[in-house]
Design a protein around this motif. Structure first.
Motif, PDB file in Angstrom:
ATOM      1  N   ASP A   1      13.214  12.984   2.620  1.00 13.53           N
ATOM      2  CA  ASP A   1      12.300  12.324   3.446  1.00 13.53           C
ATOM      3  C   ASP A   1      13.196  12.438   4.831  1.00 13.53           C
ATOM      4  O   ASP A   1      12.521  11.977   6.055  1.00 13.53           O
TER       5      ASP A   1
ATOM      6  N   ASP B   1       0.602  -1.292  -0.002  1.00 16.67           N
ATOM      7  CA  ASP B   1       0.065  -0.138  -0.119  1.00 16.67           C
ATOM      8  C   ASP B   1       0.806   1.247   0.064  1.00 16.67           C
ATOM      9  O   ASP B   1       1.466   1.439  -0.920  1.00 16.67           O
ATOM     10  N   THR B   2       0.918   1.812   1.042  1.00 21.75           N
ATOM     11  CA  THR B   2       1.076   3.241   1.237  1.00 21.75           C
ATOM     12  C   THR B   2       2.661   3.871   1.871  1.00 21.75           C
ATOM     13  O   THR B   2       2.766   4.799   1.917  1.00 21.75           O
ATOM     14  N   PHE B   3       3.126   2.685   2.519  1.00 17.92           N
ATOM     15  CA  PHE B   3       4.484   2.746   3.139  1.00 17.92           C
ATOM     16  C   PHE B   3       5.460   3.225   1.873  1.00 17.92           C
ATOM     17  O   PHE B   3       5.677   2.644   1.078  1.00 17.92           O
ATOM     18  N   ALA B   4       5.954   4.422   2.377  1.00 18.73           N
ATOM     19  CA  ALA B   4       6.688   5.120   1.176  1.00 18.73           C
ATOM     20  C   ALA B   4       8.114   4.518   1.271  1.00 18.73           C
ATOM     21  O   ALA B   4       8.797   4.444   2.278  1.00 18.73           O
TER      22      ALA B   4
ATOM     23  N   PRO C   1       5.499   3.486  -3.851  1.00 15.81           N
ATOM     24  CA  PRO C   1       4.942   4.591  -3.114  1.00 15.81           C
ATOM     25  C   PRO C   1       5.965   5.628  -2.639  1.00 15.81           C
ATOM     26  O   PRO C   1       6.910   5.174  -2.108  1.00 15.81           O
ATOM     27  N   VAL C   2       5.503   7.074  -2.775  1.00 13.29           N
ATOM     28  CA  VAL C   2       6.425   8.055  -2.194  1.00 13.29           C
ATOM     29  C   VAL C   2       5.941   9.033  -1.520  1.00 13.29           C
ATOM     30  O   VAL C   2       4.524   9.071  -1.754  1.00 13.29           O
ATOM     31  N   ARG C   3       6.571   9.562  -0.491  1.00 17.70           N
ATOM     32  CA  ARG C   3       5.651  10.773  -0.038  1.00 17.70           C
ATOM     33  C   ARG C   3       5.806  12.109  -1.088  1.00 17.70           C
ATOM     34  O   ARG C   3       6.898  12.262  -1.114  1.00 17.70           O
TER      35      ARG C   3
ATOM     36  N   ARG D   1      12.072   5.746   1.197  1.00 18.29           N
ATOM     37  CA  ARG D   1      12.552   6.898   1.739  1.00 18.29           C
ATOM     38  C   ARG D   1      13.705   7.501   0.831  1.00 18.29           C
ATOM     39  O   ARG D   1      14.476   6.395   0.522  1.00 18.29           O
TER      40      ARG D   1
END
Lengths: 202, 258
Positions: free
Chosen positions: B52, B7-10, B255-257, B12
């Protein structure tokens, strides 16, 4: 004045700096009685749940008294976990029990059997629950986490985060809030949470 | 098998500031160092671009310069609200306390931990495992992945996988894994090295050494199974921006922030 409680669990410097950047005037209580002068309480903390044992009965009853009096509270990471009944990380150390439930270790497998690294260290998304959001917490924003234990999703959950399975990344009951992530290390999204807390106190 | 976290775990991205006497310097293998700017100003720029995490690495030669480190860390920490790790010359719990008091969230230890592995557990028990990053400099030697100390100059008897496991067992919260062979080449991370170490431990592994293009980050997060990736000079030179790297990762479903 916001009381920033130092019980020896990790470094307070970054929380202090971030709260001040949000305009907070801080009081660092030397004794539980100092909490009487505070208009709000922030309980930070990082590391092992056993460190919360430093919050002895005098601190516990003082904090409980302030929460019952309706003083706004923000627990960060370990400070949020302490609101629950206890943690599997230190079964002999009781939490405050303000919220029902117990802190458990994060799974190291996804439901599909894939391996997950624990601790959960890095940036992840918080999904706000519509019923009782934590002020300033933007739904879908990224926050910085570093923890191996987490709170269950209950009626007090204000946001959830997925790491293999969902856990409570924010909690709220009335004016008592807690966040599992580190708002002081989460850039603008984190400062928004701290800023809303500080703003709500004035 | 470690699969990508769901899912959403970016993934870093970490920028490393090599600091000497209060200035960011750059150079291949610490030779021919050139000035690359003010640490606090660079940190603020990378933060604005969406980095990050930051690492301040003290590449100081003298004791006088080392005294300047705490001031540099304070200046960097004053302007940014993202995780900050500090390494270089941390040889004791007191050294760790000094940089943490100055505003670091994590300390990186390398040579001192190889000399006395109990340093890992001593720092972890005082500040928590999340504050302990064990930096491993590894060099290929035939089939062996030899851990080197003293900024990569001195081979040790340790194999990278064995040392990473030992560090984890002693309480390290993360591994910062630098490929000495890839470092400075800009031809990409050593993905096989990263993958074998990342698969051998349950704690996050930060890949370092060799970054030269956004595609290198895609490779190290997929084939290399890295949890985070670190670079220095490509950010200072503006060879590729944080945004460009994150855009490439996102295009590849990582996924990335943003």
């Amino acid at each position: 004045m916001i009381a920033l409680v130092d019980y020896g669990a990790g470094n307070l410097a970054s929380v202090r700096k971030a709260l001040r950047a949000c305009g907070a005037v801080l009081l660092e209580p030397a004794a539980p009685a100092d909490l009487d002068r505070a208009s709000a309480i922030v309980l930070p903390g990082v590391g092992h749940f056993a460190a919360t044992a430093s919050l002895d009965e005098s601190w516990r009853s003082a904090i409980r008294g302030r929460l019952e009096a309706g003083v706004p509270f923000l627990g960060i990471c370990l400070g949020m976990q302490w609101l629950f009944e206890g943690s599997d990380e230190a079964p002999d150390v009781a939490g405050l029990g303000w919220l029902p439930g117990r802190i458990t270790r994060l799974p190291d497998r996804t439901p599909e059997g894939g391996r997950l690294k624990v601790p959960h260290a890095g940036w992840n998304v918080a999904r706000a629950t519509a019923r009782s959001p934590v002020p300033g917490l933007q739904d879908g924003a990224y926050f910085y986490f570093t923890h191996a234990y987490a709170a269950p999703v209950t009626g007090a959950t204000a946001a959830t985060t997925m790491y293999g399975s969902p856990f409570a990344s924010a909690v709220r009951r009335g004016l008592v809030c807690g966040v599992q992530f580190h708002p002081e290390k989460s850039g603008a999204a984190g400062l928004a949470v701290l800023g809303a807390f500080v703003g709500g106190v004035r | 098998m470690t699969r990508p976290a769901p899912d959403t775990f970016a993934r870093r991205l970490i920028a490393c500031l090599d600091v000497r006497a209060g200035r960011v310097v750059k150079g291949v293998h610490f030779e021919g160092l050139r000035d690359a700017g003010d640490p606090a100003a660079l940190a603020a720029r990378y933060d604005a671009e969406g980095i990050d995490e930051l690492v301040v690495l003290d590449v100081t030669a003298t004791a006088e310069d080392r005294l300047a480190l705490a001031r540099t860390v304070s200046a960097v920490a004053a302007n940014v609200f993202i995780p900050l790790a500090v390494g270089g010359g941390v040889r004791s719990v007191d050294d760790a306390a000094r940089v943490i008091d100055a505003g670091a969230d994590k300390v990186g230890i390398n040579t001192a931990a190889l000399g006395d592995p109990s340093l890992i557990s001593r720092i972890a028990s005082r500040f928590g495992s999340q504050a302990v990053v064990v930096a491993i400099d590894a060099k290929r030697d035939g089939d062996r992945l030899t851990v080197c100390s003293h900024a990569g100059r001195t081979p040790t008897p340790w194999d990278a996988v064995a040392w990473a496991r030992e560090a984890q067992a002693r309480g390290a919260g993360e591994i910062l894994l630098t490929s000495i062979d890839a470092d400075g080449t800009r031809r990409g991370f050593d993905c096989p090295l990263t993958a074998v170490v990342s698969g051998a431990v349950g704690i996050p592994v930060i890949a370092s050494g060799g970054a030269g293009a956004p595609s290198h980050f895609v490779d190290v997060f997929s084939a290399g199974r890295a949890d985070a990736a670190l670079a220095a000079s490509i950010f200072h030179d503006e060879t590729c921006s944080v945004r460009a790297i994150k855009a490439a990762l996102r295009t590849h479903g990582l996924p990335v922030r943003l």
